[in-house]
Design an enzyme around this catalytic site. Structure first.
Site, short mmCIF file in Angstrom:
data_model
loop_
_atom_site.label_atom_id
_atom_site.label_comp_id
_atom_site.label_asym_id
_atom_site.label_seq_id
_atom_site.Cartn_x
_atom_site.Cartn_y
_atom_site.Cartn_z
N HIS A 17 -1.32 1.31 7.51
CA HIS A 17 -1.87 1.34 6.19
C HIS A 17 -1.83 2.59 5.58
CE1 HIS A 17 -4.19 -0.22 2.73
NE2 HIS A 17 -5.10 0.59 2.93
N CYS A 27 0.57 -1.19 -0.04
CA CYS A 27 0.02 -0.03 -0.15
C CYS A 27 0.90 1.18 0.09
CB CYS A 27 -0.87 0.09 1.29
SG CYS A 27 -0.19 -0.23 2.82
#
Length: 474
Positions: A424, A113
């Protein structure tokens, strides 16, 4: 109920029942279904004149089989469309992508990510895409190693896939080339690829492109990375203890927003980032001493990258810890106060023209106090006097595409979690039509502008780590 015969133009409609318990409007509605003449256009000839909406049926003495005449023009028959409806899913994939209004998402290939969010933010820069399009597959510029060349080609191809695809893209080739050029992104733990720092990925990719796109392998028309992202700084380095003073110049690709207990806004963090302390050997003292470096911007880019310095090395846990403090950032950033005197002088005229144009846009009278220091062409009268400026003339006196020191937010890279090596990363990108898209790996979703300003930190939610601003030019 009496039954009548209606004559309209050349047509005759026999056997039409009239419900005399209902007002004439109901009867007119019946005729509308037969003839297509709207009730308001119908003129029905009856005893005593024209049938009105409030006429009492009992006063007309209608008889079965009586013939009534109607005058009126029917509505135009709606023509069937020449082309039937076309559904988005039936379009070619390139047209589907255009109809979607934003580019595709990117599959997460295992803790990638950090890479996906970086690519989505940089993909929002059209000049960078143009420069990549002109980059050749086969020709490598002088001094460009094979790994850098391959990473640049992979970046170009990935951007192309994002523009042409509706379905999520798997950036496998880009990931392979990134890890080949920068092996740190291939680190594993228990045979699983580790999460990496998005800012490091952003910095390394920009550095690579700055080497390849400015080489001979790039066509002259390609935008230069220095012009797009480069920031020239001039610094005054001073030692209070020895009185030594020197000046330095350097080029960087981002400004740092340093976060401390007294920083609540990006402007304050940038101010801290441009004034730092360093320890080095003093020639006059013959030992190490503390120096203060105060920097000013001497040249601005078309796209300004700002990094929030949220991570620091925590010795106790032997990992990068995160500063969760809330730091607000604006949709419009003015960096004039951080510029050198030389650059401020260059910015004065474009800034004035921009203010005039914006005032004219909102219908405000443009009046500017002029002085010799402003030197706004075509608007000077005598010192201290106000003059009304013709916007078109003011624009023509200033070359196009001049920077003003004012920037608009176009992308935000956020991090959710407590450590740079976990959590994330997500990219939030502004589209040409003004809407924002949250690119959470392969799942893009539309967001409101007010949601973007809530990414300022203060908890465990997504918080801004990198902001990308686009210059407002004249």
């Amino acid at each position: 109920m009496p039954t009548v015969c209606i004559k309209w133009q050349k047509q005759v409609f026999p056997g039409i029942e009239i419900d005399t318990s209902q007002p004439p409007m109901v009867f007119k509605t019946q005729l509308y279904t037969l003839t297509g003449v709207p009730p308001e256009r119908q003129k029905i000839m009856v005893k005593g004149g024209i049938l009105k909406d409030d006429t009492d049926w009992s006063t007309l003495g209608l008889k079965d089989g009586q013939k009534l005449m109607m005058i009126g023009t029917a509505d135009e028959i709606v023509k069937a469309p020449e082309k039937g409806p076309v559904f988005v899913e039936d379009l070619p994939e390139e047209e589907q992508a255009a109809a979607l209004g934003h580019s595709a998402g990117l599959y997460n290939l295992g803790n990638t990510c950090y890479m996906n969010s970086t690519l989505q933010c940089l993909h929002s820069v059209p000049e960078l895409k143009s420069a990549l399009l002109s980059y050749s597959d086969n020709v490598r510029g002088n001094g460009v190693d094979q790994a850098s060349h391959s990473l640049t080609v992979a970046t170009r191809n990935t951007f192309g896939e994002l523009d042409q695809s509706v379905r999520p893209v798997a950036p496998l080739h880009f990931l392979q080339m990134l890890r080949k050029k920068y092996p740190q992104f291939a680190q594993q733990q228990n045979n699983v690829y580790m999460q990496q720092d998005a800012e490091e990925c952003w910095t390394q990719l920009i550095y690579t492109l700055s080497q390849t796109l400015t080489s001979e392998a790039s066509e002259p028309a390609a935008a230069q990375m220095k012009e797009l992202f480069g920031i020239d700084l001039v610094s005054r380095v001073h030692c209070a203890e020895s009185g030594e003073e020197s000046s330095e110049a350097e080029s960087v690709y981002s400004l740092k927003c340093h976060i401390s207990h007294d920083v609540n806004h990006l402007h304050e963090g940038l101010k801290h980032g441009l004034k730092t302390e360093l320890e080095k050997v003093s020639p006059s003292l013959g030992r190490t001493a503390i120096y203060t470096r105060e920097s000013r911007i001497n040249e601005l880019p078309r796209y300004l990258t700002v990094q929030f310095v949220r991570f620091f090395w925590k010795r106790e846990s032997n990992q990068k810890a995160k500063i969760l403090r809330k730091v607000d950032y604006p949709l419009e950033l003015d960096v004039y106060d951080f510029c050198s005197d030389e650059l401020k002088l260059k910015l004065q005229t474009p800034r004035q023209v921009l203010r005039d144009a914006e005032s004219a846009k909102f219908g405000l009278k443009v009046e500017v106090k002029t002085s010799s220091s402003q030197n706004i062409e075509g608007s000077l009268t005598s010192a201290g006097e106000s003059s009304s400026i013709d916007i078109d003339k003011a624009d023509s006196s200033v070359p196009k595409k001049q920077l003003t020191g004012i920037y608009d937010l176009i992308a935000v890279l956020t991090h959710k979690g407590r450590s740079a090596d976990s959590g994330h990363y997500v990219g939030w990108v502004k589209q040409d039509d003004g809407k924002w898209i949250e690119f959470d790996d392969d799942n893009p979703s539309i967001r409101k502008e007010e949601e973007i300003l809530k990414l300022s930190g203060g908890g465990d939610w997504h918080m801004a780590y990198i902001c990308l601003y686009k210059a407002r030019v004249i």
